[in-house]
Write a protein that holds these residues in place. Structure first.
Motif: not given
Length: 101
Positions: A1-5, A11-12, A46-47
């Motif tokens: 499952m892809q994480q939302s932005i 997380k970063i 940035v994302l």
């Protein structure tokens, strides 16, 4: 499952804060309570920019990969008329031609 932005930004930012000795702030961010932190906001910016750029690239590639774009029509193929304009638009931050694809 892809994480939302926003989840990816958290997380970063959390890893960044942890690596810089700010474990308490890292925990706040990872729990989703620090979205107003400048680290989260900067990464989110940035994302989003990267996501927008990728969307434009995918739209242009979808156009270029469509057989109809290359087929000769009575007035010439769309590719002949385009002559790379769509690619230049996308690379300069604009959207591809909407009426072409």
């Amino acid at each position: 499952m892809q994480q939302s932005i926003i989840e990816e930004s958290r997380k970063i930012a959390s890893r960044f804060l942890e690596a810089n000795g700010q474990a308490h702030n890292a925990a706040i961010v990872s729990e989703g309570r620090g979205d107003d932190f400048s680290e989260v906001q900067a990464i989110l910016f940035v994302l989003r920019e990267q996501s927008d750029r990728m969307t434009r690239y995918e739209q242009a590639l979808a156009c270029y990969s469509d057989e109809g774009f290359w087929e000769d029509a009575s007035a010439g193929s769309l590719a002949e008329h385009d002559q790379g304009d769509m690619a230049r638009n996308v690379l300069s931050g604009r959207t591809p031609f909407r009426d072409v694809c």
